[in-house]
Design a protein around this motif. Structure first.
Motif, short mmCIF file in Angstrom:
data_model
loop_
_atom_site.label_atom_id
_atom_site.label_comp_id
_atom_site.label_asym_id
_atom_site.label_seq_id
_atom_site.Cartn_x
_atom_site.Cartn_y
_atom_site.Cartn_z
N LEU A 119 41.47 59.35 40.64
CA LEU A 119 41.81 58.29 39.92
C LEU A 119 41.93 58.55 38.53
CD1 LEU A 119 40.09 55.15 41.72
CD2 LEU A 119 42.28 55.85 41.74
N VAL A 120 40.99 59.12 37.97
CA VAL A 120 40.88 59.68 36.60
C VAL A 120 41.88 60.51 36.25
CG1 VAL A 120 39.81 61.21 35.09
CG2 VAL A 120 38.44 59.46 36.39
N VAL A 121 42.02 61.60 37.06
CA VAL A 121 43.31 62.55 36.97
C VAL A 121 44.75 61.70 36.94
CG1 VAL A 121 44.68 64.30 37.84
CG2 VAL A 121 42.30 64.54 38.02
N PHE A 122 44.96 60.82 37.92
CA PHE A 122 46.01 59.98 37.83
C PHE A 122 46.26 59.26 36.81
CE2 PHE A 122 48.50 56.16 39.20
CZ PHE A 122 49.50 56.89 39.88
N GLY A 123 45.22 58.66 35.86
CA GLY A 123 45.36 58.04 35.06
C GLY A 123 45.93 58.96 33.64
N HIS A 124 45.48 60.06 33.83
CA HIS A 124 46.01 60.93 32.65
C HIS A 124 47.28 61.48 32.65
CE1 HIS A 124 41.21 61.92 31.85
NE2 HIS A 124 41.67 60.85 31.37
N LEU A 125 48.08 61.31 33.87
CA LEU A 125 49.27 62.05 34.25
C LEU A 125 50.21 61.92 32.84
CD1 LEU A 125 50.14 61.60 37.78
CD2 LEU A 125 48.65 63.46 36.75
N PHE A 126 50.60 60.80 32.58
CA PHE A 126 51.21 60.27 31.46
C PHE A 126 50.70 59.44 30.24
CE2 PHE A 126 53.54 60.73 35.44
CZ PHE A 126 54.51 61.50 35.18
N SER A 127 49.60 60.16 29.66
CA SER A 127 48.87 59.09 28.94
C SER A 127 49.50 59.28 27.30
CB SER A 127 47.62 59.68 29.13
OG SER A 127 47.26 60.93 28.64
N ASN A 128 50.24 59.91 27.15
CA ASN A 128 50.76 59.85 25.73
C ASN A 128 51.98 59.30 25.35
OD1 ASN A 128 53.29 61.81 25.80
ND2 ASN A 128 51.64 63.26 26.35
N SER A 129 52.41 58.64 24.30
CA SER A 129 53.20 58.08 24.06
C SER A 129 54.91 58.48 24.01
CB SER A 129 53.35 57.30 22.44
OG SER A 129 53.24 58.45 21.53
N HIS A 130 54.63 60.02 23.92
CA HIS A 130 56.20 60.50 24.19
C HIS A 130 56.87 60.22 25.25
CE1 HIS A 130 58.93 63.72 23.20
NE2 HIS A 130 58.59 64.34 24.38
N TYR A 131 56.17 59.92 26.45
CA TYR A 131 56.89 59.60 27.63
C TYR A 131 56.87 58.40 27.99
CZ TYR A 131 56.01 64.64 28.38
OH TYR A 131 56.24 66.12 28.49
N THR A 132 56.58 57.15 27.13
CA THR A 132 56.53 55.78 27.34
C THR A 132 58.12 55.43 27.88
OG1 THR A 132 55.02 55.54 25.64
CG2 THR A 132 56.14 53.63 26.29
N ASP A 133 59.13 55.76 27.27
CA ASP A 133 60.33 55.25 27.63
C ASP A 133 60.87 55.68 29.26
OD1 ASP A 133 60.57 53.91 25.39
OD2 ASP A 133 61.68 55.65 24.17
N ASN A 134 60.20 56.70 29.75
CA ASN A 134 60.66 57.16 30.88
C ASN A 134 59.64 57.16 32.19
OD1 ASN A 134 61.05 59.90 28.64
ND2 ASN A 134 62.77 59.49 30.06
N ILE A 135 58.58 56.37 31.83
CA ILE A 135 57.64 55.93 32.78
C ILE A 135 58.26 54.85 33.69
CG2 ILE A 135 55.14 55.16 33.44
CD1 ILE A 135 54.27 56.53 30.74
N GLN A 136 57.87 55.10 34.99
CA GLN A 136 58.59 54.05 35.96
C GLN A 136 57.38 52.71 36.20
OE1 GLN A 136 61.56 54.55 38.08
NE2 GLN A 136 61.60 56.10 36.33
N ASN A 137 58.16 51.68 36.41
CA ASN A 137 57.35 50.37 36.33
C ASN A 137 56.13 50.70 37.29
OD1 ASN A 137 58.94 49.02 34.24
ND2 ASN A 137 60.44 48.19 35.65
N TRP A 138 56.54 51.01 38.31
CA TRP A 138 55.45 50.85 39.40
C TRP A 138 54.05 51.80 38.77
CZ3 TRP A 138 53.29 55.69 41.25
CH2 TRP A 138 53.87 56.90 41.07
N TYR A 139 54.38 53.09 38.26
CA TYR A 139 53.32 53.87 37.56
C TYR A 139 52.60 52.85 36.61
CZ TYR A 139 50.63 57.45 35.51
OH TYR A 139 49.32 58.21 34.83
#
Length: 336
Positions: free
Chosen positions: A24-44
């Motif tokens: 769960l910790v690793v999953f939470g770190h996958l896209f933790s920076n702001s650079h990818y905010t616009d590309n993150i899917q809603n489910w994630y």
């Protein structure tokens, strides 16, 4: 002082619970920076939000359970040796990896986009231990905080004459106090309650274990309902308290089912939790850097690929290091 450690039978449900927690910790770190905010899917975003309310409280509960179960919550004449050992085990890796991350980000930022880069190298190094709210390496806060908890708890136990209920009450008050963003004090404030809660569970495990088993499905249903309702307008701290508290019996009793407690995969991950925690974001970051050169993060298909590959890198990369490097080089065993 630390009493002589009592050798007790290994609790495989705790190993499996640690394995689940670190995934769960690793999953939470996958896209933790702001650079990818616009590309993150809603489910994630929804899953990430739900996980972030409880995964570290549950992780800290397990840390408290293990600490108390091992007898490291009380004082004796070997306290000094204990603190020295914990400093080598926790503080030294914290500082080494922290410096590596700060310097690495500062240098690599000249060539690639890197999130949370300090304005100056000196500022970044200082933020490792002082202005920790802005630390480029704040993802390893748990290691520093765990050292403080393990060092402070025997002292409190002595001061309060072994009355763990009083420590639990103090930690509950501390949870709701607003602390300045230095020395990871806010993290300490919001997680010491769960650490001591784990200790209480370890002390009274025979009775609490039966309680968990008897009402297991009720605990899991309540926890699921809370996670589903995580979008309700409450503060992060309020949700962290409620979801964190609900996660303790729900996830612990879930891991007591034989299919999980005897899982070789979860047990292996649980036994490698420390290494995975220290190095998962480094492997995620490097993999993301390489992957972005070949596959732009655009659309659901690319996002799914990123999620699978980064999760595998964040878990398997540290496991490889532990198995083939740290376990074979004596000086590096402090990372394992």
């Amino acid at each position: 002082m630390i009493k002589k450690e009592i050798h007790k039978p290994r609790m495989h449900d705790i190993d499996s619970a640690k394995g689940l927690a670190i995934v769960l910790v690793v999953f939470g770190h996958l896209f933790s920076n702001s650079h990818y905010t616009d590309n993150i899917q809603n489910w994630y975003m929804h899953v990430h939000s739900a996980i972030y309310h409880f995964h570290m409280p549950f992780f800290m509960y397990l840390s408290g359970f293990v600490t108390f179960f091992s007898g490291h919550n009380t004082m004796d004449h070997r306290y000094g040796r204990y603190i020295k050992a914990q400093s080598i085990k926790l503080l030294l890796p914290f500082l080494l990896i922290g410096v590596f991350i700060v310097v690495g980000k500062y240098v690599v930022n000249y060539y690639f986009y890197i999130d949370r880069v300090p304005d100056t190298l000196g500022e970044g190094l200082l933020s490792l231990v002082w202005n920790t709210g802005d630390s480029p390496a704040r993802f390893i806060w748990y290691v520093f905080v765990l050292f403080v908890f393990r060092a402070a708890t025997p002292l409190l136990d002595t001061l309060l004459k072994g009355r763990v209920s009083l420590i639990l009450a103090l930690s509950l008050v501390l949870f709701w106090v607003t602390l300045p963003p230095v020395l990871f004090l806010p993290r300490m404030g919001t997680h010491y309650f769960f650490f001591i809660l784990g200790g209480v569970a370890a002390i009274h495990w025979e009775r609490i274990g039966r309680l968990f088993d008897r009402y297991c499905f009720l605990f899991m249903a309540l926890f699921a309902a809370i996670c589903i309702c995580e979008s309700l307008p409450f503060s992060f701290k309020e949700w962290a308290f409620v979801a964190g508290l609900a996660s303790v019996p729900a996830l612990h009793c879930l891991m007591r089912f034989p299919v999980f407690s005897h899982s070789r995969v979860l047990n292996a991950l649980g036994n490698s939790t420390y290494t995975i925690y220290l190095f998962n974001t480094i492997f995620i970051g490097l993999t993301k850097l390489v992957l972005s050169q070949f596959l732009p993060l655009e659309g659901g298909g690319a996002f799914a690929v990123y999620t699978i590959v980064l999760l595998a890198a964040g878990v398997c990369g540290p496991l490889f290091l532990r198995q083939f490097v740290f376990q074979r080089v004596r000086i590096l065993r402090l990372f394992s």
